[in-house]
Write a protein that holds these residues in place. Structure first.
Motif, PDB file in Angstrom:
ATOM      1  N   LEU A  22       0.928  -1.210   0.074  1.00 12.68           N
ATOM      2  CA  LEU A  22      -0.035  -0.181  -0.006  1.00 12.68           C
ATOM      3  C   LEU A  22       0.843   1.222   0.002  1.00 12.68           C
ATOM      4  O   LEU A  22       0.650   2.295  -0.765  1.00 12.68           O
ATOM      5  CB  LEU A  22      -0.880   0.073   1.095  1.00 12.68           C
ATOM      6  N   LEU A  23       1.954   1.312   0.851  1.00 14.33           N
ATOM      7  CA  LEU A  23       2.783   2.444   1.123  1.00 14.33           C
ATOM      8  C   LEU A  23       3.513   2.653  -0.323  1.00 14.33           C
ATOM      9  O   LEU A  23       3.707   3.739  -1.020  1.00 14.33           O
ATOM     10  CB  LEU A  23       3.752   2.457   2.107  1.00 14.33           C
TER      11      LEU A  23
ATOM     12  N   ARG B 132      11.253  -4.480   4.004  1.00 10.45           N
ATOM     13  CA  ARG B 132      10.807  -5.322   5.015  1.00 10.45           C
ATOM     14  C   ARG B 132       9.233  -5.373   5.417  1.00 10.45           C
ATOM     15  O   ARG B 132       9.059  -6.279   5.796  1.00 10.45           O
ATOM     16  CB  ARG B 132      11.670  -5.170   6.625  1.00 10.45           C
ATOM     17  N   GLY B 133       8.727  -4.349   5.490  1.00  8.91           N
ATOM     18  CA  GLY B 133       7.383  -4.156   5.983  1.00  8.91           C
ATOM     19  C   GLY B 133       7.267  -3.972   7.541  1.00  8.91           C
ATOM     20  O   GLY B 133       6.324  -4.457   7.902  1.00  8.91           O
ATOM     21  N   GLY B 134       8.420  -3.937   7.920  1.00 10.01           N
ATOM     22  CA  GLY B 134       8.475  -3.934   9.649  1.00 10.01           C
ATOM     23  C   GLY B 134       8.266  -2.489   9.986  1.00 10.01           C
ATOM     24  O   GLY B 134       9.247  -1.756  10.794  1.00 10.01           O
ATOM     25  N   PHE B 135       6.904  -1.998   9.937  1.00  7.82           N
ATOM     26  CA  PHE B 135       6.652  -0.567  10.687  1.00  7.82           C
ATOM     27  C   PHE B 135       5.251  -0.492  11.177  1.00  7.82           C
ATOM     28  O   PHE B 135       4.502  -1.367  10.876  1.00  7.82           O
ATOM     29  CB  PHE B 135       7.065   0.654   9.486  1.00  7.82           C
ATOM     30  N   SER B 136       5.080   0.408  12.169  1.00  9.99           N
ATOM     31  CA  SER B 136       3.828   0.397  12.687  1.00  9.99           C
ATOM     32  C   SER B 136       2.740   1.267  11.938  1.00  9.99           C
ATOM     33  O   SER B 136       2.990   1.740  10.721  1.00  9.99           O
ATOM     34  CB  SER B 136       4.034   1.054  13.929  1.00  9.99           C
ATOM     35  N   ALA B 137       1.608   1.110  12.172  1.00  9.69           N
ATOM     36  CA  ALA B 137       0.339   1.499  11.756  1.00  9.69           C
ATOM     37  C   ALA B 137       0.557   3.253  11.693  1.00  9.69           C
ATOM     38  O   ALA B 137       0.148   3.782  10.614  1.00  9.69           O
ATOM     39  CB  ALA B 137      -1.003   1.235  12.077  1.00  9.69           C
ATOM     40  N   ALA B 138       1.215   3.677  12.858  1.00 13.43           N
ATOM     41  CA  ALA B 138       1.385   5.126  12.996  1.00 13.43           C
ATOM     42  C   ALA B 138       2.295   5.662  11.995  1.00 13.43           C
ATOM     43  O   ALA B 138       2.084   6.788  11.454  1.00 13.43           O
ATOM     44  CB  ALA B 138       1.821   5.359  14.387  1.00 13.43           C
TER      45      ALA B 138
END
Length: 65
Positions: free
Chosen positions: A5-6, A42-48
């Motif tokens: 998405l990002l 990595r996709g290792g991030f928060s929703a914030a």
């Protein structure tokens, strides 16, 4: 799904990781271009973090399919 998405929104808006880093810096969020590349890949991030990035690039609407 968040990673794709990002990445899709960045591509749609024509914003590079370097430009995203600059836009986030104006919001007092300090990330390097390389750090953004690694974090998003990595996709290792928060929703914030996702919401901060979307706000920084001016995405006001998302289409989830």
């Amino acid at each position: 799904m968040a990673k794709n998405l990002l990445k899709g929104e960045l591509k749609r808006k024509g914003v590079t990781y370097a430009q995203l880093a600059e836009k986030l810096a104006t919001m007092d969020i300090h990330e390097t271009e390389r750090n953004l590349n690694n974090k998003i890949s990595r996709g290792g991030f928060s929703a914030a973090f996702l919401l901060q990035c979307l706000a920084a690039i001016g995405s006001r609407q998302l289409q989830l399919d």
